[in-house]
Scaffold this active site. Structure first.
Site, PDB file in Angstrom:
ATOM      1  N   GLU A  33      -9.836  -2.049   5.006  1.00 55.86           N
ATOM      2  CA  GLU A  33     -10.521  -1.785   6.269  1.00 55.86           C
ATOM      3  C   GLU A  33     -11.777  -2.660   6.389  1.00 55.86           C
ATOM      4  OE1 GLU A  33      -8.864  -0.231   8.281  1.00 55.86           O
ATOM      5  OE2 GLU A  33      -8.141   1.736   7.649  1.00 55.86           O
ATOM      6  N   HIS A  79      -7.570  -5.040   9.806  1.00 57.23           N
ATOM      7  CA  HIS A  79      -7.247  -4.793   8.396  1.00 57.23           C
ATOM      8  C   HIS A  79      -5.964  -5.509   7.996  1.00 57.23           C
ATOM      9  CE1 HIS A  79      -5.005  -0.720   9.334  1.00 57.23           C
ATOM     10  NE2 HIS A  79      -4.125  -1.700   9.246  1.00 57.23           N
ATOM     11  N   ASP A 117       0.811  -1.213   0.000  1.00 44.66           N
ATOM     12  CA  ASP A 117       0.000   0.000   0.000  1.00 44.66           C
ATOM     13  C   ASP A 117       0.848   1.268   0.000  1.00 44.66           C
ATOM     14  OD1 ASP A 117       0.887  -0.548   2.597  1.00 44.66           O
ATOM     15  OD2 ASP A 117      -1.097  -1.095   3.326  1.00 44.66           O
ATOM     16  N   ASN A 140      -7.954  -3.232  14.008  1.00 38.92           N
ATOM     17  CA  ASN A 140      -9.335  -3.477  13.568  1.00 38.92           C
ATOM     18  C   ASN A 140      -9.430  -4.651  12.583  1.00 38.92           C
ATOM     19  OD1 ASN A 140      -8.228  -2.448  11.252  1.00 38.92           O
ATOM     20  ND2 ASN A 140      -9.629  -0.714  11.033  1.00 38.92           N
TER      21      ASN A 140
HETATM   22  C1  F6R Z   1       1.295  -1.648   6.166  1.00 43.08           C
HETATM   23  C2  F6R Z   1      -0.002  -2.317   6.178  1.00 43.08           C
HETATM   24  C3  F6R Z   1      -0.834  -2.377   7.408  1.00 43.08           C
HETATM   25  C4  F6R Z   1      -0.032  -2.648   8.680  1.00 43.08           C
HETATM   26  C5  F6R Z   1      -0.942  -2.611   9.901  1.00 43.08           C
HETATM   27  C6  F6R Z   1      -0.196  -2.798  11.186  1.00 43.08           C
HETATM   28  O1  F6R Z   1       1.884  -1.710   4.892  1.00 43.08           O
HETATM   29  O2  F6R Z   1      -0.405  -2.776   5.169  1.00 43.08           O
HETATM   30  O3  F6R Z   1      -1.805  -3.381   7.258  1.00 43.08           O
HETATM   31  O4  F6R Z   1       0.594  -3.891   8.587  1.00 43.08           O
HETATM   32  O5  F6R Z   1      -1.614  -1.371   9.942  1.00 43.08           O
HETATM   33  O6  F6R Z   1       0.634  -1.682  11.396  1.00 43.08           O
HETATM   34  P1  F6R Z   1       1.748  -1.703  12.541  1.00 43.08           P
HETATM   35  O7  F6R Z   1       2.734  -2.728  12.139  1.00 43.08           O
HETATM   36  O8  F6R Z   1       2.324  -0.314  12.503  1.00 43.08           O
HETATM   37  O9  F6R Z   1       1.048  -2.030  13.792  1.00 43.08           O
END
Ligand code: F6R
Length: 248
Positions: free
Chosen positions: A143, A138, A67, A136
């Site tokens: 989301e 994702h 992303d 959440n």
């Molecule tokens: C990042 C991504 C997100 C993160 C998720 C957890 O490229 O795709 O899904 O893996 O938001 O983020 P952290 O590791 O910061 O808790």
């Protein structure tokens, strides 16, 4: 699902890096799907250490990131392109031309989504996708409520995601509200998935992942439909969770 329980973040990072290194050694022209955020930084540090010490080479490796924020150029220090360059690519022998991150600042973002999806398919898809998980549920920036059929698309970030990611920005108002993300079907086409989970803030998500039915309101539940998922989770994330059925 295969489940590897580790003690803490450090051990998760070492275990994940060893897992990835082995795959790269087995298949030097592997295509890796990569994540950003706090979870994989330790893993990337261990990959760099190994590259410097043991010379594991990434010369023939291709990477696709999950992303990118909309509105940030790759030179912006909060962009995921910048994160990847700083946290991994600048420190190993990968060819930058073989590293792909969606472009978040183009004129036509819809077109960029289609281009990225086609580019990935044209490369033959992902061999090993590294994932983190949002509190959440994702995966990528898919989301809750995202269709399991989704391809690379534009997403409005959930307030909880914006809040969680504000820690990387100077001010919470600077967090972009939209992103480009690989879709859930894009992620599910990966041959193999490695999900990294660390810390107390992920405990609820971990619980739901293990106990919820397939459910678009909890995106990570789709992983139950994938034939080859390995989860590496630390004690803080799994405290008191009953997971014996997943252990090998
Ligand atoms: C990042 C991504 C997100 C993160 C998720 C957890 O490229 O795709 O899904 O893996 O938001 O983020 P952290 O590791 O910061 O808790």
């Amino acid at each position: 699902m295969k489940f590897i329980e580790v003690k803490n973040y450090q051990q998760m990072s070492e275990t994940a890096a060893e897992y990835i290194m082995k795959k790269v050694l087995d298949n030097p022209s592997i295509t890796l799907g990569l994540a950003t955020g706090g979870t994989p930084t330790g893993t990337y540090q261990n990959l760099i250490k190994d590259h410097q010490k043991n010379g594991t080479s990434y010369q023939h490796v291709t990477t696709f990131n999950l992303d990118e924020y909309i509105g940030l150029a790759g030179t912006d220090k909060n962009s995921y392109r910048y994160y990847m360059d700083e946290n991994l690519f600048n420190h190993i022998d990968i060819k930058k031309a073989n590293t792909f991150v969606p472009k978040g600042n183009g004129r036509n973002i819809e077109e960029e989504c289609n281009r990225y999806e086609d580019l990935l398919a044209g490369h033959g898809g992902i061999d090993l996708q590294v994932l983190g998980i949002g509190s959440n549920g994702h995966i990528g920036f898919n989301e809750p409520g995202t269709s399991f059929q989704s391809k690379t698309h534009i997403v409005n970030l959930a307030p909880s995601t914006i809040e969680a990611n504000a820690r990387f920005f100077n001010r919470p108002e600077e967090v972009p509200t939209q992103a480009i993300t690989m879709g859930i079907s894009t992620i599910m086409k990966s041959k193999e998935i490695l999900l990294l989970v660390s810390g107390e803030s992920k405990r609820d998500a971990m619980y739901q992942l293990l106990h919820s039915e397939l459910n678009e309101n909890f995106p990570a539940s789709v992983l139950k439909n994938h034939p080859c998922v390995t989860i590496i989770a630390d004690e803080a994330a799994i405290l008191d969770l009953k997971i014996p059925m997943l252990k090998e």
